[in-house]
Scaffold this active site. Structure first.
Site, PDB file in Angstrom:
ATOM      1  N   GLY A 177     -44.450   9.526 -44.437  1.00 57.02           N
ATOM      2  CA  GLY A 177     -44.093   8.625 -43.434  1.00 57.02           C
ATOM      3  C   GLY A 177     -45.059   6.976 -43.702  1.00 57.02           C
ATOM      4  N   SER A 178     -45.092   6.492 -42.647  1.00 60.47           N
ATOM      5  CA  SER A 178     -45.534   5.223 -42.793  1.00 60.47           C
ATOM      6  C   SER A 178     -47.134   5.238 -43.114  1.00 60.47           C
ATOM      7  CB  SER A 178     -45.423   4.252 -41.502  1.00 60.47           C
ATOM      8  OG  SER A 178     -43.953   4.054 -41.301  1.00 60.47           O
ATOM      9  N   THR A 179     -47.682   6.344 -43.124  1.00 62.27           N
ATOM     10  CA  THR A 179     -49.213   6.211 -43.740  1.00 62.27           C
ATOM     11  C   THR A 179     -49.196   5.859 -45.258  1.00 62.27           C
ATOM     12  OG1 THR A 179     -48.988   8.714 -44.364  1.00 62.27           O
ATOM     13  CG2 THR A 179     -49.802   7.971 -42.189  1.00 62.27           C
ATOM     14  N   PHE A 180     -48.068   5.922 -45.842  1.00 62.24           N
ATOM     15  CA  PHE A 180     -48.135   5.743 -47.122  1.00 62.24           C
ATOM     16  C   PHE A 180     -47.856   4.042 -47.462  1.00 62.24           C
ATOM     17  CE2 PHE A 180     -45.291   5.129 -51.200  1.00 62.24           C
ATOM     18  CZ  PHE A 180     -46.268   5.740 -51.949  1.00 62.24           C
ATOM     19  N   LYS A 181     -47.655   3.516 -46.517  1.00 65.25           N
ATOM     20  CA  LYS A 181     -47.793   1.911 -46.622  1.00 65.25           C
ATOM     21  C   LYS A 181     -49.176   1.336 -46.852  1.00 65.25           C
ATOM     22  CE  LYS A 181     -43.630   1.593 -43.260  1.00 65.25           C
ATOM     23  NZ  LYS A 181     -43.359   1.189 -41.906  1.00 65.25           N
TER      24      LYS A 181
END
Length: 404
Positions: A120-124
């Site tokens: 999810g957006s933790t990959f940002k």
């Protein structure tokens, strides 16, 4: 742990050899050797954090892991649903074993090590570092978010339907703007995204050597060609850029991502054993930090991402992780997955996994944590409060106010 450290904890059997007559009566002792007890293994776990992590997951399916970002020592490792270890000590009946091994929640699986999820957006966090290091963006690059990005016959949407307007790197991380990172992903291309994913040790075993750990998955053009005999498509890149698509990570790996940002770019091998002592008190093993790799990123770029992650918690999507008197940095994530249970009940078939990664204190990081709640909903609403509870257990000064 017992299996991995069997050579230390097993000890040695004793024996006594005796002479007997034809009737089995003992006539005398020939020789004997007394048993040697096994060594004592001390874990790196902090009992306060461990208890709080387990309490946070009560009634939920998911995992929590906390690390010391400066050493890699594991301070908490909880997976839910769990099971009673006492049942194994007394012995399980065939019926009990069947019930446990066939449980739909897979309680025997350590999700910290074996659970593989879209980040999810933790990959940002990874995307931000890749974009800066590969010079496809600067801190001041502004990308406009209207809420939608037409691409081919498809429209990629931001989580905020009306859009965010003009976003630079800091505001894009704070507000978790999808359109910004779709654009960064297109500029990078999948193979540079894969390069920086591997720099963060994604798609690889951590080095813990425990419990058949899973490596996750880092997608690339070569991987797709080998796996599906099909070329990589740019639309695939857009999905990967916001932590969806093919990429898979474990909670332990995402805790390492947070730790690497916190400590200035070092990936440490995680450790669960602090020391091993013989029954007489002799230290047979003492844990030392084991540096696995470095990001090789510019300190200025790390500082930019650190500042943004602090702002995420101060006034962005991660406000539910904020603590009094302790500065917390973090990133929310919400990954869409297929839920077979909901499909069977006539639902839409998806229920988001809730992610949150964090570290604290910002100025001198001592704890990095990753939380995932399977099919829990939004990361900011569901996972961030659990990370807050774990961090509050680590810092007594943060408990001046009641933490729910």
């Amino acid at each position: 742990v017992e299996l991995a450290w069997e050579n230390y904890v097993r000890g040695k059997r004793g024996y006594r050899r005796i002479e007997v007559d034809a009737y089995g009566r003992e006539l005398g002792q020939m020789d004997q050797m007394f048993p040697t007890p096994g060594a004592n293994v001390f874990l790196t776990l902090d009992h306060r954090l461990q208890q709080e992590a387990e309490a946070c997951l009560a009634g939920k399916t998911g995992a929590i892991v906390a690390l010391d970002p400066k050493t890699g020592k594991i301070l908490a490792m909880a997976s839910s649903p769990s099971y009673s270890q006492e049942a194994f000590e007394r012995g399980l009946s065939p019926q009990e074993w069947q019930k446990l091994s066939s449980h739909k929640g897979h309680p025997l699986e350590n999700r910290v090590l074996k659970g593989q999820y879209p980040p999810g957006s933790t990959f940002k966090i990874v995307m931000a570092m890749a974009g800066l290091e590969e010079k496809v963006i600067t801190p001041n690059t502004v990308i406009h978010c209207s809420g939608a990005l037409p691409f081919g016959n498809h429209v990629f949407h931001c989580w905020r339907k009306g859009g965010h307007g003009g976003m630079n790197l800091n505001s894009a991380l704070v507000q978790s703007c999808d359109i910004y990172f779709y654009t960064v992903g297109r500029r990078l291309g999948i193979d540079r995204i894969a390069k920086w994913s591997r720099r963060f040790n994604l798609g690889q075993l951590s080095g813990l050597h425990l419990d058949k750990e899973m490596p996750g998955l880092v997608a690339s053009s070569a991987w797709k060609l080998s796996r599906f005999q099909a070329p990589w498509q740019e639309g695939d890149t857009l999905s990967v850029a916001i932590g969806q698509g093919y990429n898979l990570t474990t909670p332990l790996q995402m805790a390492q991502v947070a730790a690497a940002i916190a400590n200035g770019g070092v990936i440490y091998e995680p450790q669960l054993v602090e020391k091993v002592e013989s029954p007489s008190g002799e230290v047979l093993f003492q844990a030392q930090p084991q540096e696995k790799s470095r990001l090789e990123a510019k300190p200025a770029h790390l500082a930019l991402v650190q500042k943004a992650l602090f702002a995420v918690v101060e006034n962005g999507t991660g406000k539910a992780a904020k603590l009094p008197q302790v500065e917390v940095a973090g990133k929310t994530g919400t990954s869409q997955v297929v839920s077979l249970e909901r499909e069977k009940k006539g639902g839409k078939g998806t229920m988001n996994h809730a992610w949150f990664v964090a570290y604290a204190p910002v100025s001198n990081p001592r704890v990095a944590v990753a939380v995932i709640v399977e099919h829990g909903g939004g990361g900011g609403a569901v996972a961030a409060p659990l990370a807050r509870r774990v961090l509050a257990a680590a810092f007594p000064e943060a408990r001046v106010a009641k933490v729910k």
